[in-house]
Scaffold this active site. Sequence first.
Site, PDB file in Angstrom:
ATOM      1  N   HIS A  91     -16.337 -73.343   7.306  1.00 54.56           N
ATOM      2  CA  HIS A  91     -15.208 -74.292   7.194  1.00 54.56           C
ATOM      3  C   HIS A  91     -15.654 -75.721   7.487  1.00 54.56           C
ATOM      4  CE1 HIS A  91     -11.976 -71.186   6.942  1.00 54.56           C
ATOM      5  NE2 HIS A  91     -12.857 -70.464   7.608  1.00 54.56           N
ATOM      6  N   ASN A 164      -5.972 -68.529   6.739  1.00 53.69           N
ATOM      7  CA  ASN A 164      -6.646 -68.759   5.461  1.00 53.69           C
ATOM      8  C   ASN A 164      -5.621 -68.673   4.339  1.00 53.69           C
ATOM      9  OD1 ASN A 164      -9.257 -69.080   6.401  1.00 53.69           O
ATOM     10  ND2 ASN A 164      -9.952 -67.036   5.838  1.00 53.69           N
ATOM     11  N   HIS A 355      -8.601 -72.479  17.832  1.00 52.73           N
ATOM     12  CA  HIS A 355      -9.027 -71.232  18.473  1.00 52.73           C
ATOM     13  C   HIS A 355      -7.866 -70.237  18.421  1.00 52.73           C
ATOM     14  CE1 HIS A 355     -10.450 -68.319  21.223  1.00 52.73           C
ATOM     15  NE2 HIS A 355      -9.985 -68.829  22.332  1.00 52.73           N
ATOM     16  N   TYR A 378     -14.731 -68.763  18.550  1.00 52.79           N
ATOM     17  CA  TYR A 378     -14.318 -70.157  18.299  1.00 52.79           C
ATOM     18  C   TYR A 378     -14.722 -71.090  19.443  1.00 52.79           C
ATOM     19  CZ  TYR A 378     -11.903 -68.619  14.114  1.00 52.79           C
ATOM     20  OH  TYR A 378     -11.640 -68.116  12.871  1.00 52.79           O
TER      21      TYR A 378
HETATM   22 FE1  HDE Z   1     -12.920 -68.208  11.455  1.00 48.80          FE
HETATM   23  N1  HDE Z   1     -14.298 -69.329  12.412  1.00 48.80           N
HETATM   24  N2  HDE Z   1     -13.920 -66.531  11.959  1.00 48.80           N
HETATM   25  N3  HDE Z   1     -11.667 -67.049  10.328  1.00 48.80           N
HETATM   26  N4  HDE Z   1     -11.982 -69.826  10.843  1.00 48.80           N
HETATM   27  C1  HDE Z   1     -14.328 -70.669  12.455  1.00 48.80           C
HETATM   28  O1  HDE Z   1     -14.739 -71.919  14.416  1.00 48.80           O
HETATM   29  C2  HDE Z   1     -14.870 -66.464  12.899  1.00 48.80           C
HETATM   30  C3  HDE Z   1     -11.699 -65.695  10.195  1.00 48.80           C
HETATM   31  C4  HDE Z   1     -10.811 -69.878  10.140  1.00 48.80           C
HETATM   32  O2  HDE Z   1     -10.298 -76.202  10.503  1.00 48.80           O
HETATM   33  C5  HDE Z   1     -15.380 -71.200  13.392  1.00 48.80           C
HETATM   34  O3  HDE Z   1     -14.420 -74.069  15.047  1.00 48.80           O
HETATM   35  C6  HDE Z   1     -15.280 -65.104  13.116  1.00 48.80           C
HETATM   36  C7  HDE Z   1     -10.510 -65.213   9.583  1.00 48.80           C
HETATM   37  C8  HDE Z   1     -10.456 -71.252   9.873  1.00 48.80           C
HETATM   38  O4  HDE Z   1     -11.568 -76.234  12.287  1.00 48.80           O
HETATM   39  C9  HDE Z   1     -16.004 -69.918  13.944  1.00 48.80           C
HETATM   40  C10 HDE Z   1     -14.525 -64.361  12.254  1.00 48.80           C
HETATM   41  C11 HDE Z   1      -9.758 -66.331   9.346  1.00 48.80           C
HETATM   42  C12 HDE Z   1     -11.462 -72.012  10.452  1.00 48.80           C
HETATM   43  C13 HDE Z   1     -15.211 -68.847  13.265  1.00 48.80           C
HETATM   44  C14 HDE Z   1     -13.673 -65.259  11.543  1.00 48.80           C
HETATM   45  C15 HDE Z   1     -10.502 -67.460   9.816  1.00 48.80           C
HETATM   46  C16 HDE Z   1     -12.382 -71.093  11.057  1.00 48.80           C
HETATM   47  C17 HDE Z   1     -16.317 -72.196  12.777  1.00 48.80           C
HETATM   48  C18 HDE Z   1     -14.549 -62.862  12.041  1.00 48.80           C
HETATM   49  C19 HDE Z   1      -8.383 -66.395   8.672  1.00 48.80           C
HETATM   50  C20 HDE Z   1     -11.579 -73.513  10.443  1.00 48.80           C
HETATM   51  C21 HDE Z   1     -15.890 -73.544  13.303  1.00 48.80           C
HETATM   52  C22 HDE Z   1     -14.603 -62.094  13.187  1.00 48.80           C
HETATM   53  C23 HDE Z   1      -7.313 -65.940   9.507  1.00 48.80           C
HETATM   54  C24 HDE Z   1     -10.800 -74.149  11.538  1.00 48.80           C
HETATM   55  C25 HDE Z   1     -14.942 -73.265  14.334  1.00 48.80           C
HETATM   56  C26 HDE Z   1     -10.887 -75.647  11.441  1.00 48.80           C
HETATM   57  C27 HDE Z   1     -13.518 -71.488  11.777  1.00 48.80           C
HETATM   58  C28 HDE Z   1     -15.419 -67.556  13.538  1.00 48.80           C
HETATM   59  C29 HDE Z   1     -12.788 -64.821  10.543  1.00 48.80           C
HETATM   60  C30 HDE Z   1      -9.997 -68.796   9.703  1.00 48.80           C
HETATM   61  C31 HDE Z   1     -17.499 -69.759  13.750  1.00 48.80           C
HETATM   62  C32 HDE Z   1     -16.334 -64.651  14.091  1.00 48.80           C
HETATM   63  C33 HDE Z   1     -10.134 -63.760   9.286  1.00 48.80           C
HETATM   64  C34 HDE Z   1      -9.255 -71.749   9.099  1.00 48.80           C
HETATM   65  O5  HDE Z   1     -15.847 -69.825  15.326  1.00 48.80           O
END
Ligand code: HDE
Length: 694
Positions: A91, A164, A355, A378
């Site tokens: 992202h 998402n 988060h 996060y």
């Molecule tokens: Fe994320 N995700 N994600 N994700 N995600 C991040 O956190 C993660 C997942 C989503 O505009 C990270 O600050 C794991 C689903 C958005 O700043 C990180 C898993 C959904 C954003 C991270 C998922 C999301 C992130 C990277 C699976 C939809 C951007 C930067 C276990 C519900 C937020 C950050 C923004 C961002 C981890 C799966 C949505 C790496 C480990 C499912 C919208 O922490």
Amino acid sequence: MDNFRFQFITSNGEVCKLTDKWKDNKKDEQLEIYRVNDKGKAMTTNQGLKVSEDELSLTGGVRGPTLMEDFHFREKVTHFDHERIPERVVHARGFAAHGEFQLYENMERYTKANIFTDTSKKTPVFVRFSTVNGARGSADTARDARGFATKFYTDEGNYDLVANNIPVFFIQDGIKFPDVVHSFKPEPLNDIPQASTAHDNFWDFVANNPENAHMVMWIMSDRAIPRSFRMMEGFGVNTFRFVNAEGEASFVKFHWKPVLGTHSLVWEEAQKLMGVDPDYHRNDLWNAIERGDYPEYELGVQIVEQEDEFKFDFDLLDATKLIPEEEVPVQIIGKMTLTKNVDNFFAETEQVAFHPGNVVPGIDFTNDPLLQARLFSYIDTQLIRLGGPNFHEIPINRPICPFHNNQRDGYHRMTINTGRVNYHRNSLAGNTPTPVPPEEGGYKHYEEKVEGRKIRARSKSFTDFFSQATMFWNSMSAHEKKHIIDAFSFELGKVKSKSVRQQNVDFFANVNLELARTIARNIGVAPPKSGGSSVTKTSPALSQLNTRKSAKTRKVAVILSDGFDGPSVKWILDYLKAEGLVLDIISEDLGIVKGTNGVQFEAMENVYTADPVLYDALYLVRGSSKNRRFNEKIARFLDESYRHKKTIGATEHGVEWLNVNKLTNKRGVITDGNAADFAKRFVEAVAQHRHWDR
Ligand code: HDE
């Protein structure tokens, strides 16, 4: 200008607009103390020392060496050298805006959260939209899921709904997140391709990790190339828990429904936009807010009572599944309106830290193993990205309610905690700060009964990988199915390994045999002979054909040259504007284009800058022109607008162009009738978004 009812003058005399929607926003009041406008000010160093020279460094003689003692040079360059922070590991490319949320319906039966029980309250929000795969500088319209993360600054603390625009995910257990992300990011050998899943590693992962079948169907669908951030749904994906004041829990899935409906680009358009306007979605959101066309999204919830946990043919804790809206309707409970662009991209959009673990009393987690992993990840990623544990003090991340505890120190600590006590329990500060009992607002985790052996295994209820993927396919209209086949054929067509191509068509035969066979024929591998699915279920809500439709804020290219019928064109354009359409006058040159009866317009685009992919519809009037480049551009506008199924309207010379191009009497092509009749039918046609059956 009507939208801007309030104005204020800043200390250096600038007139600022403040929308009535944005007035009295508590987050804005908090941010105000951090805002600095340097305009009109004397230049100083960061120590406040006035600077007398900013273009010449201090040297020993005019051609001599630069001197170490030039503190201004060193400070300026050192700061510049450290301007970048790591981009988000996923992202990375995002765009954000401020707004507010208001509840329609009191949800106290299910949750005690203040934001979901008080209909009079306006809760400030900050929303960041993003692509998942591409780097910070990648193009907006890449095929990808979109992030839709909302921070609600509630009176009970920050609540983050990190969503998402696709309701399911690739994997079921967060331990596989690094694997799926490594596979879709550019290949490690050469960092190619950027912001695209069209490469061997991703498709190798797909064919060998069967739980991602459903998500990949969505990624290959039109959902992955949205028309606008303002026209996409948002989904919390994971199942969360609501808890009411009596401590009773239910399961909840969150949905955002855009008031303008859910609409997509076509792939050729998306590809061209990556070059014509890589900031297409950013521009679209920014300009809509600046115009006062505030994007609106309704918040919906699907609630499942605790006792119904096992009544579905999938597991509620499995993030690769959705609850069909026909089985559990989405209850619309409130609306979010985005009313203000950021003042500074880095300070706000780049530094905001979401988060899913930021919850308020009344919202809790489930054992969804993907959600549980997210709860760890996060904060962990923000520690490295934002350089230490104090990122909650960055203005955009600060809650609007007070916060007190015994956490201290660390990089970039802003708060000056006065008083000697920094531990609990204490007597010197009367044992404060004090934990608050749940009845008085302290957060209490839902007392779910937990038992079991420590094992690394997945429940059998997680093993149906294909039924919902097939349901998704079954629910698509004819053109949506065609787009999915085209997308698979493009993506897999880019895969070099014939084995990976073959594995994928064999794999997707489990979703639909005909789909897999058609793709196989397009990518030069053997069409699978067996497979197929017996699932006939559909969920009509999944098709974008069934979404809301509106002509409001749609962009129309109005092609004019001197000599047009002034009164008639003015009447039509006034009508279109009154209906909420956004018009760009395109002429041979920038400047004034003149019609009869003294009517004239200022052109915003010329033949060099205008491009059909930037518009939802074309209104071709023309006057008369001998400019070859102008004529070529008109021909391209007609060709692409027609192929991309957009509404085309023509009057005057425009109709001759339609005749020459054999476009008269086609669906979505509006010509005859008087001005009033033409304008009305044009708006109705634009509201259809595209004319798929053309
Ligand atoms: Fe994320 N995700 N994600 N994700 N995600 C991040 O956190 C993660 C997942 C989503 O505009 C990270 O600050 C794991 C689903 C958005 O700043 C990180 C898993 C959904 C954003 C991270 C998922 C999301 C992130 C990277 C699976 C939809 C951007 C930067 C276990 C519900 C937020 C950050 C923004 C961002 C981890 C799966 C949505 C790496 C480990 C499912 C919208 O922490």
